[in-house]
Design a protein around this motif. Sequence first.
Motif, PDB file in Angstrom:
ATOM      1  N   ARG A   3       0.819  -1.215   0.000  1.00 57.58           N
ATOM      2  CA  ARG A   3       0.000   0.000   0.000  1.00 57.58           C
ATOM      3  C   ARG A   3       0.853   1.266   0.000  1.00 57.58           C
ATOM      4  O   ARG A   3       0.538   2.244  -0.690  1.00 57.58           O
ATOM      5  CB  ARG A   3      -0.908  -0.041   1.224  1.00 57.58           C
ATOM      6  CG  ARG A   3      -1.863   1.129   1.302  1.00 57.58           C
ATOM      7  CD  ARG A   3      -2.736   1.001   2.520  1.00 57.58           C
ATOM      8  NE  ARG A   3      -3.623   2.136   2.638  1.00 57.58           N
ATOM      9  CZ  ARG A   3      -4.441   2.339   3.670  1.00 57.58           C
ATOM     10  NH1 ARG A   3      -4.461   1.460   4.656  1.00 57.58           N
ATOM     11  NH2 ARG A   3      -5.223   3.397   3.709  1.00 57.58           N
ATOM     12  N   SER A   4       1.916   1.288   0.776  1.00 56.63           N
ATOM     13  CA  SER A   4       2.771   2.498   0.868  1.00 56.63           C
ATOM     14  C   SER A   4       3.364   2.851  -0.484  1.00 56.63           C
ATOM     15  O   SER A   4       3.366   4.018  -0.916  1.00 56.63           O
ATOM     16  CB  SER A   4       3.889   2.253   1.883  1.00 56.63           C
ATOM     17  OG  SER A   4       3.342   1.987   3.152  1.00 56.63           O
ATOM     18  N   LEU A   5       3.872   1.845  -1.191  1.00 57.94           N
ATOM     19  CA  LEU A   5       4.456   2.102  -2.507  1.00 57.94           C
ATOM     20  C   LEU A   5       3.405   2.603  -3.481  1.00 57.94           C
ATOM     21  O   LEU A   5       3.660   3.493  -4.316  1.00 57.94           O
ATOM     22  CB  LEU A   5       5.106   0.813  -3.018  1.00 57.94           C
ATOM     23  CG  LEU A   5       5.881   0.930  -4.326  1.00 57.94           C
ATOM     24  CD1 LEU A   5       7.012   1.956  -4.195  1.00 57.94           C
ATOM     25  CD2 LEU A   5       6.459  -0.421  -4.731  1.00 57.94           C
ATOM     26  N   LEU A   6       2.183   2.083  -3.381  1.00 53.21           N
ATOM     27  CA  LEU A   6       1.100   2.528  -4.264  1.00 53.21           C
ATOM     28  C   LEU A   6       0.763   3.994  -4.028  1.00 53.21           C
ATOM     29  O   LEU A   6       0.530   4.767  -4.974  1.00 53.21           O
ATOM     30  CB  LEU A   6      -0.136   1.648  -4.032  1.00 53.21           C
ATOM     31  CG  LEU A   6      -1.362   1.973  -4.895  1.00 53.21           C
ATOM     32  CD1 LEU A   6      -1.026   1.793  -6.380  1.00 53.21           C
ATOM     33  CD2 LEU A   6      -2.526   1.067  -4.511  1.00 53.21           C
ATOM     34  N   LEU A   7       0.744   4.419  -2.771  1.00 53.31           N
ATOM     35  CA  LEU A   7       0.462   5.830  -2.456  1.00 53.31           C
ATOM     36  C   LEU A   7       1.538   6.750  -3.026  1.00 53.31           C
ATOM     37  O   LEU A   7       1.257   7.843  -3.540  1.00 53.31           O
ATOM     38  CB  LEU A   7       0.349   6.013  -0.940  1.00 53.31           C
ATOM     39  CG  LEU A   7      -0.899   5.399  -0.286  1.00 53.31           C
ATOM     40  CD1 LEU A   7      -0.810   5.526   1.230  1.00 53.31           C
ATOM     41  CD2 LEU A   7      -2.157   6.089  -0.787  1.00 53.31           C
ATOM     42  N   VAL A   8       2.772   6.327  -2.925  1.00 52.27           N
ATOM     43  CA  VAL A   8       3.877   7.147  -3.471  1.00 52.27           C
ATOM     44  C   VAL A   8       3.720   7.325  -4.970  1.00 52.27           C
ATOM     45  O   VAL A   8       3.864   8.429  -5.532  1.00 52.27           O
ATOM     46  CB  VAL A   8       5.222   6.493  -3.118  1.00 52.27           C
ATOM     47  CG1 VAL A   8       6.359   7.210  -3.852  1.00 52.27           C
ATOM     48  CG2 VAL A   8       5.456   6.537  -1.614  1.00 52.27           C
ATOM     49  N   VAL A   9       3.390   6.249  -5.661  1.00 57.98           N
ATOM     50  CA  VAL A   9       3.221   6.326  -7.124  1.00 57.98           C
ATOM     51  C   VAL A   9       2.070   7.250  -7.481  1.00 57.98           C
ATOM     52  O   VAL A   9       2.149   8.074  -8.414  1.00 57.98           O
ATOM     53  CB  VAL A   9       3.002   4.911  -7.691  1.00 57.98           C
ATOM     54  CG1 VAL A   9       2.641   4.986  -9.167  1.00 57.98           C
ATOM     55  CG2 VAL A   9       4.257   4.064  -7.497  1.00 57.98           C
ATOM     56  N   CYS A  10       0.968   7.142  -6.719  1.00 58.01           N
ATOM     57  CA  CYS A  10      -0.190   8.014  -6.995  1.00 58.01           C
ATOM     58  C   CYS A  10       0.165   9.496  -6.779  1.00 58.01           C
ATOM     59  O   CYS A  10      -0.283  10.377  -7.540  1.00 58.01           O
ATOM     60  CB  CYS A  10      -1.358   7.603  -6.096  1.00 58.01           C
ATOM     61  SG  CYS A  10      -2.058   5.991  -6.523  1.00 58.01           S
ATOM     62  N   ASP A  11       0.935   9.773  -5.745  1.00 55.34           N
ATOM     63  CA  ASP A  11       1.352  11.167  -5.498  1.00 55.34           C
ATOM     64  C   ASP A  11       2.162  11.717  -6.668  1.00 55.34           C
ATOM     65  O   ASP A  11       1.975  12.864  -7.112  1.00 55.34           O
ATOM     66  CB  ASP A  11       2.164  11.236  -4.206  1.00 55.34           C
ATOM     67  CG  ASP A  11       1.282  10.966  -2.987  1.00 55.34           C
ATOM     68  OD1 ASP A  11       0.041  11.124  -3.119  1.00 55.34           O
ATOM     69  OD2 ASP A  11       1.813  10.597  -1.917  1.00 55.34           O
ATOM     70  N   PHE A  12       3.081  10.920  -7.176  1.00 50.72           N
ATOM     71  CA  PHE A  12       3.874  11.365  -8.326  1.00 50.72           C
ATOM     72  C   PHE A  12       3.001  11.616  -9.539  1.00 50.72           C
ATOM     73  O   PHE A  12       3.192  12.594 -10.294  1.00 50.72           O
ATOM     74  CB  PHE A  12       4.955  10.329  -8.659  1.00 50.72           C
ATOM     75  CG  PHE A  12       6.188  10.464  -7.796  1.00 50.72           C
ATOM     76  CD1 PHE A  12       6.997  11.617  -7.889  1.00 50.72           C
ATOM     77  CD2 PHE A  12       6.551   9.481  -6.911  1.00 50.72           C
ATOM     78  CE1 PHE A  12       8.122  11.739  -7.095  1.00 50.72           C
ATOM     79  CE2 PHE A  12       7.672   9.609  -6.125  1.00 50.72           C
ATOM     80  CZ  PHE A  12       8.471  10.743  -6.207  1.00 50.72           C
ATOM     81  N   LEU A  13       2.017  10.780  -9.762  1.00 45.28           N
ATOM     82  CA  LEU A  13       1.114  10.979 -10.905  1.00 45.28           C
ATOM     83  C   LEU A  13       0.319  12.268 -10.751  1.00 45.28           C
ATOM     84  O   LEU A  13       0.108  13.026 -11.710  1.00 45.28           O
ATOM     85  CB  LEU A  13       0.170   9.779 -11.030  1.00 45.28           C
ATOM     86  CG  LEU A  13       0.814   8.460 -11.491  1.00 45.28           C
ATOM     87  CD1 LEU A  13      -0.210   7.336 -11.448  1.00 45.28           C
ATOM     88  CD2 LEU A  13       1.353   8.612 -12.918  1.00 45.28           C
ATOM     89  N   LEU A  14      -0.157  12.567  -9.537  1.00 45.41           N
ATOM     90  CA  LEU A  14      -0.933  13.789  -9.298  1.00 45.41           C
ATOM     91  C   LEU A  14      -0.089  15.041  -9.553  1.00 45.41           C
ATOM     92  O   LEU A  14      -0.537  16.005 -10.190  1.00 45.41           O
ATOM     93  CB  LEU A  14      -1.465  13.779  -7.856  1.00 45.41           C
ATOM     94  CG  LEU A  14      -2.303  14.995  -7.447  1.00 45.41           C
ATOM     95  CD1 LEU A  14      -3.543  15.110  -8.357  1.00 45.41           C
ATOM     96  CD2 LEU A  14      -2.731  14.879  -5.992  1.00 45.41           C
TER      97      LEU A  14
END
Length: 538
Positions: A3-14
């Motif tokens: 989950r933590s890695l997924l949140l980081v990726v989503c932040d970069f996309l935003l």
Amino acid sequence: MNRSLLLVVCDFLLLSILALARFDVPKDAVIAQDDQKVVSKEVVERISDGENYDDVVAELEATNETLLENLSSDKDDLVEQKLKLEAEIAQRQKELEQKEQEIASKDAVIEGNKEALDLAKKEAQKLESQRKEIERKREELLQSNAASKKELELLAKNLEQAKKQSEELAELKSKKEKEAEAARLELAASVERAKAQELAAAEAKALLIEEKKRSDELIASTAKIDQKIDSLNKGLDGVGKDLKSVGEGLVGVGEKISTVSDDVSSVKEGVSKVEKDVQESVEVQKENFRKLNERQTRSVNEIFTRYEQNKVSLDLIYTHKSGIFQTNRDDKFSVDTILMVDGNFVYALVHAKDSPFRVEFNPRKLVSVTGQITGPKFKEPLQVKEIAFMDDPRIIIVPLYANPQELAKTGIELFNAPENPFLFDDAVVVDVKDGRFGQTKCLRDEKDGRYIEVDEKHFAFLTGAFNPGKGDLVFSQKAELLGIMVNGDYAFHVKNLGSRIHGGSRTLLGSSFQADKTNALLHDLSRNLSGLNKKFKY
């Protein structure tokens, strides 16, 4: 992916989307300059409809202010969210760095595990070679087990045969033990029978000696009579000679006649004595025949017939406390029995089971008791005035104040206790409840002479099988009452009754009945019963 890695990726996309967004003004947009106001088409349409321009403008300004406030609030929220997102992105970056470090450490571990795997592979190859060696040895063991299995089957077969032989030996042992027990009982019975026969032989021998003496006396008396008869014949011959010589003198004739008269008188005396001796011999023979008849057995049917023809009924009517509330309850107890006589004393013996005077369990709380004895040969009942308990409190003796001669006139037979109870080793057991009977062996208990052992194994049933139970009567082969069954194996021996009455157990019935005294006596007798040997109790 966690989950933590997924949140980081989503932040970069935003962030990437925000960086690529454009906020250019369209070419056809109208921009207000100086104090010029831009009025939308909808406002113009509303003015054309007749609404006041100032009102519309005021409304629009109010709406604009509201929108500005909303935009300001939304801006603050967005700024706050931006700060939170930046902080979260920083946190995620730190976590990402930690994950990268963990991945690096895992790579090192994997590298180390690779070396361990290589080592394990070598070990596996070594184990494979060992497995093959074990497989080879297993084949050898299987071959060895085949031979062992054959030996085991042979041993099992031998064991089965040994087990079978053991069972046969156990069965043979049990059979021998039963035969030994039967032989022991038979030996004991034979000893008793031998003693009785020895006693009878001694009595017969004494009678024979006495009879021989009388016979010798009779023979001697007969010899004397023969001598007197011979002398009489000689005298008669002398009389004939004297009659031929009448002329010799009447005096001689008179003397001869006197001699003949004396001889005739002596002959009469001899004949009278012979008649007396013969009469005495007849009396002795009758007495001997009576004694011999006493030693003769009666048939089982004859004994039971005598019981059936002379049985009476003991009826006890009583009131006792019953139930939780201890209310008075009336009941009646009846049992068949026989009347016995000892001199002028007439009495009956019964078992106390189911009677108002039971002592084996939970004695009754009596209030009153009356009793009577009835029978088909009695014109009126015999009133029971009292009872007493024997040294075995389960047996009750009921004395009757009646004259034996008067009772005999009614035609009822009064039974006796045996003078020699073990003259014969067989006995007849009569079921007083169902009227059945059978013959079996009996033996006096070797340790307690108050009881007789009734052998159930050798029962010969004549009216259908039954189990001897409490209260059944045991008769000798001379139709004398031997005892009363106290359980399925032992009977109360009817002998020396006068000395075996329990002290202080006399209980009056009818109007003289004392409830408190009787109830206390029953509880005491119940406690005394626990002192009996178990084989006599159960």
